[in-house]
Design a protein around this motif. Sequence first.
Motif, short mmCIF file in Angstrom:
data_model
loop_
_atom_site.label_atom_id
_atom_site.label_comp_id
_atom_site.label_asym_id
_atom_site.label_seq_id
_atom_site.Cartn_x
_atom_site.Cartn_y
_atom_site.Cartn_z
N GLY A 120 13.91 72.19 -6.45
CA GLY A 120 12.78 72.07 -6.95
C GLY A 120 11.52 71.92 -6.11
N LEU A 121 10.48 71.03 -6.50
CA LEU A 121 9.18 71.26 -5.81
C LEU A 121 9.11 69.84 -4.96
N ALA A 122 8.88 70.02 -3.69
CA ALA A 122 8.65 68.78 -2.59
C ALA A 122 7.10 68.56 -2.67
N TYR A 123 6.64 67.49 -2.78
CA TYR A 123 5.35 67.35 -2.49
C TYR A 123 5.08 65.80 -2.18
N VAL A 124 3.52 65.74 -1.63
CA VAL A 124 3.43 64.09 -1.31
C VAL A 124 2.21 63.64 -1.86
N GLU A 125 1.84 62.33 -2.38
CA GLU A 125 0.80 61.88 -2.96
C GLU A 125 0.55 60.64 -2.67
N GLU A 126 -0.61 59.97 -2.84
CA GLU A 126 -0.92 58.54 -2.73
C GLU A 126 -0.62 57.94 -4.10
N MET A 127 0.54 57.20 -4.17
CA MET A 127 0.94 56.50 -5.54
C MET A 127 0.14 55.49 -5.82
N PRO A 128 -0.66 55.12 -7.03
CA PRO A 128 -1.49 54.00 -7.23
C PRO A 128 -0.67 52.60 -7.37
N VAL A 129 -1.14 51.53 -7.27
CA VAL A 129 -0.26 50.19 -7.31
C VAL A 129 0.42 50.17 -8.68
N GLU A 131 1.66 52.42 -10.94
CA GLU A 131 2.95 53.24 -10.94
C GLU A 131 3.76 52.70 -10.03
N GLN A 132 3.54 52.24 -8.78
CA GLN A 132 4.49 51.73 -8.00
C GLN A 132 5.28 50.40 -8.78
N LYS A 133 4.44 49.54 -9.17
CA LYS A 133 5.05 48.45 -9.95
C LYS A 133 5.90 48.85 -11.08
N HIS A 134 5.72 49.87 -11.76
CA HIS A 134 6.24 50.52 -12.87
C HIS A 134 7.76 50.71 -12.25
N TYR A 135 7.79 51.68 -11.21
CA TYR A 135 9.03 51.95 -10.84
C TYR A 135 9.79 50.63 -10.14
N ALA A 136 9.02 49.84 -9.53
CA ALA A 136 9.80 48.58 -9.27
C ALA A 136 10.31 47.68 -10.22
N LEU A 141 13.60 45.19 -9.48
CA LEU A 141 13.23 44.17 -8.34
C LEU A 141 12.58 42.86 -9.14
N SER A 142 12.46 41.82 -8.25
CA SER A 142 12.06 40.53 -8.77
C SER A 142 10.61 40.64 -9.11
N PRO A 143 10.14 39.48 -9.70
CA PRO A 143 8.55 39.59 -10.11
C PRO A 143 7.87 39.30 -8.72
N GLU A 144 8.40 38.45 -7.84
CA GLU A 144 7.70 38.10 -6.58
C GLU A 144 7.54 39.62 -5.81
N GLU A 145 8.64 40.28 -5.73
CA GLU A 145 8.56 41.72 -5.20
C GLU A 145 7.54 42.59 -5.85
N ILE A 146 7.56 42.55 -6.98
CA ILE A 146 6.64 43.43 -7.82
C ILE A 146 5.19 42.83 -7.31
N ALA A 147 4.85 41.39 -7.45
CA ALA A 147 3.63 41.16 -7.28
C ALA A 147 2.97 41.33 -5.76
N ALA A 148 3.93 41.56 -5.02
CA ALA A 148 3.76 41.87 -3.50
C ALA A 148 3.18 43.32 -3.33
N ILE A 149 3.18 44.09 -4.77
CA ILE A 149 2.64 45.52 -4.22
C ILE A 149 1.18 45.49 -4.42
N LYS A 150 0.61 45.71 -3.57
CA LYS A 150 -1.11 45.46 -3.80
C LYS A 150 -2.00 46.65 -3.07
N GLU A 151 -1.16 47.66 -2.77
CA GLU A 151 -1.99 48.84 -2.13
C GLU A 151 -1.53 50.25 -2.54
N PRO A 152 -2.22 51.25 -2.80
CA PRO A 152 -1.53 52.54 -2.99
C PRO A 152 -0.72 52.87 -1.70
N LYS A 153 0.24 53.58 -1.92
CA LYS A 153 1.17 54.00 -0.65
C LYS A 153 1.51 55.37 -0.85
#
Length: 167
Positions: A120-129, A131-136, A141-153
Motif C-alpha cells: 500500500g501507501l506509506a506516509y507521515v502526518e501529524e495526528m490530532p489529539v 484521533e489519538q484518543k480514539h485509537y487509544a 488503554l486505560s482512561p488515565e492513559e487516554i487522558a494523558a494524550i494532550k498534543e498532536p503527534k
Amino acid sequence: MPNFKTLLTLAILLAAGNFIFAQNVSAEDPAHENGGISLGEKFDIQNILSPYQMELKYGDLKPGDSLQVAFTAEVTSVCKNKGCWMKIALPAGEEVMIKFKDYAFFVPKDIESHTVFINGLAYVEEMPVEEQKHYAEDAGLSPEEIAAIKEPKKTLLFLADGVNIKK
C-alpha cells in the motif's frame, strides 16, 4: 556433487541474505503457507522490503509525502473492536499505524506477534489529539492513559490495499 557442509553453508548464507536485505519470496501469496490468510487485493511480493528497509524509507518521508511500497513486519497490536487497524513496530521502536483502504477489509483481532506482508501507501502526518484518543480507546488503554494524550503527534501511517498474514 556438493557435500553436506557446503549445502548447509549455502543455505545459511541465503537465509541471512534474505533477512538482511529484501524478502525475495517466489510465491505470489505467502499467506497460503502454513494456513495463513490473504485479505484485500493480491500483490506481488517479489523484492518486498524488510522492517529495516522500511524504517529507512520512513526516515526520508515528511508530512505530505507518500510512497507506494510492500514490506513485511510483525504485528504489535490490533483494534480490539473490529480489527479495523493494526500496528507494527520498526526495529528502532517507532510504531506504524496500518489502516485499510476504503475499509474494504479488516484483520482478525488476535494476530499480535504474527508476521504480515503489507502492500500500500506509506506516509507521515501529524495526528490530532482526538484521533489519538480514539485509537487509544480502540486499543483498550486505560482512561488515565487516554487522558494523558494532550498534543498532536508525528505518526507513521500506512494505507494497506492488501495484507497477507502468516500463521
